[in-house]
Design an enzyme around this catalytic site. Structure first.
Site, short mmCIF file in Angstrom:
data_model
loop_
_atom_site.label_atom_id
_atom_site.label_comp_id
_atom_site.label_asym_id
_atom_site.label_seq_id
_atom_site.Cartn_x
_atom_site.Cartn_y
_atom_site.Cartn_z
N HIS A 52 0.82 -1.22 0.00
CA HIS A 52 0.00 0.00 0.00
C HIS A 52 0.85 1.27 0.00
O HIS A 52 0.34 2.34 0.30
CB HIS A 52 -0.93 0.01 1.21
CG HIS A 52 -1.97 -1.07 1.20
ND1 HIS A 52 -2.97 -1.15 0.27
CD2 HIS A 52 -2.13 -2.14 2.02
CE1 HIS A 52 -3.73 -2.21 0.50
NE2 HIS A 52 -3.24 -2.83 1.55
N ARG A 77 7.19 -6.20 3.10
CA ARG A 77 5.95 -6.79 2.60
C ARG A 77 5.82 -6.53 1.11
O ARG A 77 5.71 -5.37 0.69
CB ARG A 77 4.73 -6.23 3.33
CG ARG A 77 3.42 -6.85 2.84
CD ARG A 77 2.24 -6.53 3.72
NE ARG A 77 1.79 -5.15 3.60
CZ ARG A 77 0.65 -4.69 4.11
NH1 ARG A 77 -0.14 -5.51 4.80
NH2 ARG A 77 0.31 -3.43 3.98
N ASP A 91 16.82 -11.47 -3.75
CA ASP A 91 18.10 -11.14 -4.38
C ASP A 91 18.59 -9.76 -3.97
O ASP A 91 19.80 -9.52 -3.91
CB ASP A 91 17.98 -11.24 -5.91
CG ASP A 91 17.97 -12.68 -6.41
OD1 ASP A 91 18.26 -13.60 -5.61
OD2 ASP A 91 17.66 -12.89 -7.59
N GLU A 156 -5.65 -12.31 7.08
CA GLU A 156 -6.46 -11.09 7.03
C GLU A 156 -7.77 -11.28 6.28
O GLU A 156 -8.28 -10.36 5.64
CB GLU A 156 -5.65 -9.94 6.43
CG GLU A 156 -4.89 -10.28 5.16
CD GLU A 156 -3.98 -9.15 4.71
OE1 GLU A 156 -4.19 -7.98 5.10
OE2 GLU A 156 -3.05 -9.43 3.93
N ASP A 182 -8.27 -5.53 7.09
CA ASP A 182 -8.79 -6.34 5.99
C ASP A 182 -9.68 -7.45 6.51
O ASP A 182 -10.66 -7.83 5.85
CB ASP A 182 -7.65 -6.91 5.16
CG ASP A 182 -7.14 -5.91 4.13
OD1 ASP A 182 -7.96 -5.43 3.32
OD2 ASP A 182 -5.95 -5.61 4.12
#
Length: 270
Positions: A52, A77, A91, A156, A182
């Site tokens: 977000h 996240r 990576d 969630e 959520d």
């Protein structure tokens, strides 16, 4: 010059070593400077968000570099439980993933597989090109990369709550994280993340995690909600966000020193 295997301890190791719940905050601005300020705050962990927030690969890399060396554990996240994105994050040197919207054991297993090289997973091999391996300066990185990575999956939705025991049983899931906002939306309670039914669902997951011996965390900005979830057994918690602190702090200044101030009112969620 060879490097030691893991530049930093994983979130899994930090949780195991802790003698109290770990407190953290969101880092959402995309700014390495802000991330560095937060890293020196004394909090236990940071969550750099790309679901977000305006974070791409370049800004995540810059923030990892900015917080390196501070006594804080950093999670990132991704915007989705996506094998290609997870490969790119790993990576870059991301060691601790918080994977959003994991609703089933199969989705949890897919998230874990994305962090493991074959034959244990599906992570693509590019260590010679990757900061994670310090460009092949870390001996035996390919064989031992799994030791440097922790996977937290986000519960969630009502589907995830119903499947929480199965998700917790997936090998390689190091911890779960509850997202009340959520979850509330999936229950038809949009913006009511502190509704008693939402709290009951979160606490059900905390109990399931405790029974499974797996750490569980919760997002809770309100101090009373945070304390309640800690009392219910949360092992880690997110208690604020850089952008929220700036928004509320600047509104407080405006309210104090101007006639108008913010008209946004209290936030509906977090």
């Amino acid at each position: 010059m060879p490097f030691r295997l893991a530049p930093d301890a994983t979130f899994r190791e930090a949780l195991a070593a802790a003698d109290r719940p770990l407190a953290g905050m969101w880092v959402c601005s995309g700014s390495p400077l802000v991330a560095e300020i937060c890293a020196g705050s004394g909090l236990d962990w940071l969550l750099v968000d790309a679901e977000h927030s305006p974070n791409g690969l370049e800004s995540i890399l810059a923030q990892l570099q900015a917080v390196n060396g501070y006594p804080v554990t950093t999670l990132v996240r991704p915007p989705a439980n996506d094998t290609v994105l997870i490969k790119q994050y790993l990576d870059l040197g991301v060691q601790n993933l918080l994977v959003p919207m994991v609703n089933t054991a199969a989705e949890a297993a897919a998230a874990v597989a994305a962090t493991r090289y074959p034959p244990h997973g599906v992570r693509g091999v590019g260590s010679a090109l990757a900061r994670a391996a310090r460009w092949n300066r870390i001996p035996d990185y390919l064989a031992r990369a799994g030791e440097t990575i922790s996977v937290t999956v986000q519960i969630e939705s009502t589907a995830a709550v119903d499947a929480v025991e199965d998700i917790l049983a997936v090998d390689g899931v190091d911890s779960i994280f509850l997202g009340p906002s959520d979850l509330a939306a999936s229950m038809g309670l949009l913006g009511e993340q502190e509704h008693p039914d939402v709290r009951d669902a979160v606490e059900r997951c905390l109990r399931a995690a405790r029974a499974a011996g797996t750490p569980a965390g919760v997002n809770a900005f309100r101090p009373d909600a945070a304390r309640g979830y800690l009392e219910a057994g949360a092992s880690f918690i997110l208690v604020g966000a850089d952008v929220a602190l700036l928004a509320r702090g600047s509104e407080a200044l405006a309210a104090e020193y101007t006639a108008g101030g913010s008209t946004g009112g209290a936030p509906a969620g977090y």
